[in-house]
Write a protein that holds these residues in place. Structure first.
Motif, short mmCIF file in Angstrom:
data_model
loop_
_atom_site.label_atom_id
_atom_site.label_comp_id
_atom_site.label_asym_id
_atom_site.label_seq_id
_atom_site.Cartn_x
_atom_site.Cartn_y
_atom_site.Cartn_z
N ALA A 171 0.87 -1.18 0.00
CA ALA A 171 0.00 0.00 0.00
C ALA A 171 0.90 1.22 0.00
O ALA A 171 1.74 1.38 0.89
CB ALA A 171 -0.91 0.01 1.22
N PHE A 172 0.75 2.06 -1.02
CA PHE A 172 1.61 3.23 -1.18
C PHE A 172 0.76 4.49 -1.18
O PHE A 172 -0.32 4.53 -1.77
CB PHE A 172 2.37 3.16 -2.51
N GLY A 173 1.27 5.53 -0.55
CA GLY A 173 0.58 6.81 -0.59
C GLY A 173 0.58 7.49 0.76
O GLY A 173 1.05 6.94 1.77
N ARG A 174 0.05 8.70 0.78
CA ARG A 174 -0.06 9.46 2.01
C ARG A 174 -0.84 8.67 3.05
O ARG A 174 -1.86 8.05 2.72
CB ARG A 174 -0.79 10.78 1.76
N ILE A 175 -0.34 8.68 4.29
CA ILE A 175 -1.10 8.02 5.36
C ILE A 175 -2.18 9.01 5.79
O ILE A 175 -1.97 9.92 6.58
CB ILE A 175 -0.20 7.64 6.54
N HIS A 176 -3.36 8.80 5.24
CA HIS A 176 -4.47 9.73 5.39
C HIS A 176 -5.76 8.95 5.13
O HIS A 176 -5.76 8.00 4.32
CB HIS A 176 -4.32 10.88 4.38
N PRO A 177 -6.85 9.31 5.78
CA PRO A 177 -8.11 8.59 5.53
C PRO A 177 -8.48 8.51 4.06
O PRO A 177 -9.07 7.51 3.61
CB PRO A 177 -9.14 9.39 6.33
N ALA A 240 0.35 -7.77 -5.29
CA ALA A 240 -0.56 -6.74 -5.78
C ALA A 240 -0.38 -5.48 -4.94
O ALA A 240 0.08 -5.53 -3.79
CB ALA A 240 -2.01 -7.21 -5.71
N LEU A 241 -0.76 -4.36 -5.52
CA LEU A 241 -0.87 -3.09 -4.80
C LEU A 241 -2.32 -2.90 -4.41
O LEU A 241 -3.22 -2.99 -5.25
CB LEU A 241 -0.42 -1.93 -5.69
N LEU A 242 -2.56 -2.63 -3.12
CA LEU A 242 -3.91 -2.32 -2.65
C LEU A 242 -4.10 -0.81 -2.69
O LEU A 242 -3.28 -0.06 -2.17
CB LEU A 242 -4.11 -2.83 -1.23
N HIS A 243 -5.22 -0.38 -3.28
CA HIS A 243 -5.48 1.05 -3.43
C HIS A 243 -6.95 1.34 -3.13
O HIS A 243 -7.71 1.77 -4.00
CB HIS A 243 -5.11 1.48 -4.86
N THR A 263 3.33 -5.47 -11.35
CA THR A 263 2.48 -5.80 -10.20
C THR A 263 1.08 -5.23 -10.40
O THR A 263 0.91 -4.01 -10.43
CB THR A 263 3.09 -5.24 -8.90
N PRO A 264 0.07 -6.08 -10.53
CA PRO A 264 -1.29 -5.59 -10.74
C PRO A 264 -1.83 -4.85 -9.52
O PRO A 264 -1.28 -4.93 -8.42
CB PRO A 264 -2.09 -6.86 -11.01
N THR A 282 -4.28 -5.06 -15.98
CA THR A 282 -3.37 -4.44 -15.02
C THR A 282 -3.94 -4.46 -13.60
O THR A 282 -3.34 -3.89 -12.70
CB THR A 282 -3.04 -2.99 -15.42
N GLY A 283 -5.08 -5.11 -13.43
CA GLY A 283 -5.65 -5.21 -12.09
C GLY A 283 -7.15 -5.37 -12.11
O GLY A 283 -7.74 -5.68 -13.15
#
Length: 334
Positions: A171-177, A240-243, A263-264, A282-283
């Motif tokens: 999981a990539f990105g700003r740690i934000h709700p 996988a990347l969770l988004h 990585t899907p 791609t996912g």
């Protein structure tokens, strides 16, 4: 053609770790120079570029607590506008502030809308003498006219393909709700997979209450904000990347970076995600935690080489540069 790229100055260009707007602006500058365009990049003075570097801010104000971002951004914009008559086009990547001074720009002004921070900034866009590019069709305002949509591109050379992934999720990105970090933790737990989280902590309370209690260094690992090399390693090694975003995201660079590594992505179908993710290639696009867990079990059946190939086709930096050159040509001829 003489082009000024008016970049953001929260971080260095290119950023050492976090800084999506700086990342895109830097890639565009390099690509334009390669195509023979005379480019001046207005950015922090510690930026690294093959373009001509100009500016007043010594370093990113987000990296130096002694720098007041409001003051330095105003001086940065003033400095660039005073020199705008030297160029055939000024391309703004700095949100609304340059638009407030658009009447002082002595060249055609183009603004890439990297995302609206709120409805309150729309008057600056609606009243300015500028042309606009959106970064996705989903992130368009009915109050503005757009000359094009140009999806971001990424540096594929810095995102090597990984054919064989490990069992973990990322999981990539700003740690934000908005980014749904807590939801990614829940999805990984229900799927029985370890999760690696990377990103700057933008909401300290949210991190403390909904993320930190789950970090155990085993099933949930938190690496903070990571640089390009480590980012590619983590993404490439993941199944996988969770988004699971909780807002209508304008684009999502980490999604494209993941696909470029092969990585899907399992993403919530909000904002630009239906434009960016090719379902079954791609996912997968989902709406609930349960659907996401099911998608994690199915994602291993996707062709990682095919995922990489589609990302290369759609989101390589060269494609982004070509798209912007077409916009530049249209505006300068007009």
């Amino acid at each position: 053609m003489r082009v000024a790229l008016l970049g953001p100055i929260a971080w260095r260009t290119p950023p050492r770790h976090y800084g999506p707007w700086e990342q895109v602006t830097g890639l565009l500058a390099e690509g334009l120079v390669t195509r023979g365009v005379d480019v001046t990049l207005f950015a922090t003075l510690d930026s690294v570029t093959s373009a001509t570097l100009d500016g007043v801010c010594p370093r990113g104000y987000a990296e130096d607590p002694d720098l007041d971002g409001r003051v330095w951004e105003a001086m940065h914009v003033s400095h660039a506008m005073a020199r705008s008559g030297r160029f055939d086009l000024v391309h703004n990547h700095l949100d609304w502030l340059p638009l407030a001074f658009a009447e002082h720009c002595r060249a055609p002004l183009l603004t890439t809308v990297h995302g609206f921070s709120g409805a309150g900034i729309l008057p600056a866009y609606a009243r300015a003498r500028s042309s606009y590019v959106s970064i996705s069709d989903a992130d368009r305002s009915a109050e503005l006219d757009y000359v094009a949509t140009v999806h971001h591109g990424v540096d594929l050379t810095g995102l090597p393909f990984t054919r064989d992934a490990g069992p973990g999720l990322a999981a990539f990105g700003r740690i934000h709700p908005d980014k749904g970090t807590h939801t990614a933790i829940e999805i990984a737990r229900l799927a029985g997979r370890p999760l690696t989280i990377c990103g700057i902590v933008q909401d300290e309370r949210y991190f403390a209450e909904q993320v930190a209690p789950h970090i155990d260094g085993d099933q949930v690992v938190f690496l903070g904000s990571v640089g390009p090399r480590r980012r590619a390693e983590v993404l490439g090694a993941s199944t996988a990347l969770l988004h699971p975003i909780a807002f209508d995201e304008p684009f999502g660079l980490s999604v494209v970076e993941s696909m470029a590594c092969g990585t899907p992505v399992v993403a919530y179908a909000r904002g630009s995600m239906p434009e960016v993710v090719d379902e079954g290639v791609t996912g997968f696009l989902v709406h609930t935690v349960g659907q996401a867990v099911d998608a994690v079990t199915r994602v291993a059946g996707l062709d990682r080489a095919g995922c990489r190939a589609r990302a290369r086709q759609r989101f390589g930096a060269d494609r982004m540069v070509t798209d912007y050159l077409s916009v530049y040509d249209h505006l300068t001829r007009r």
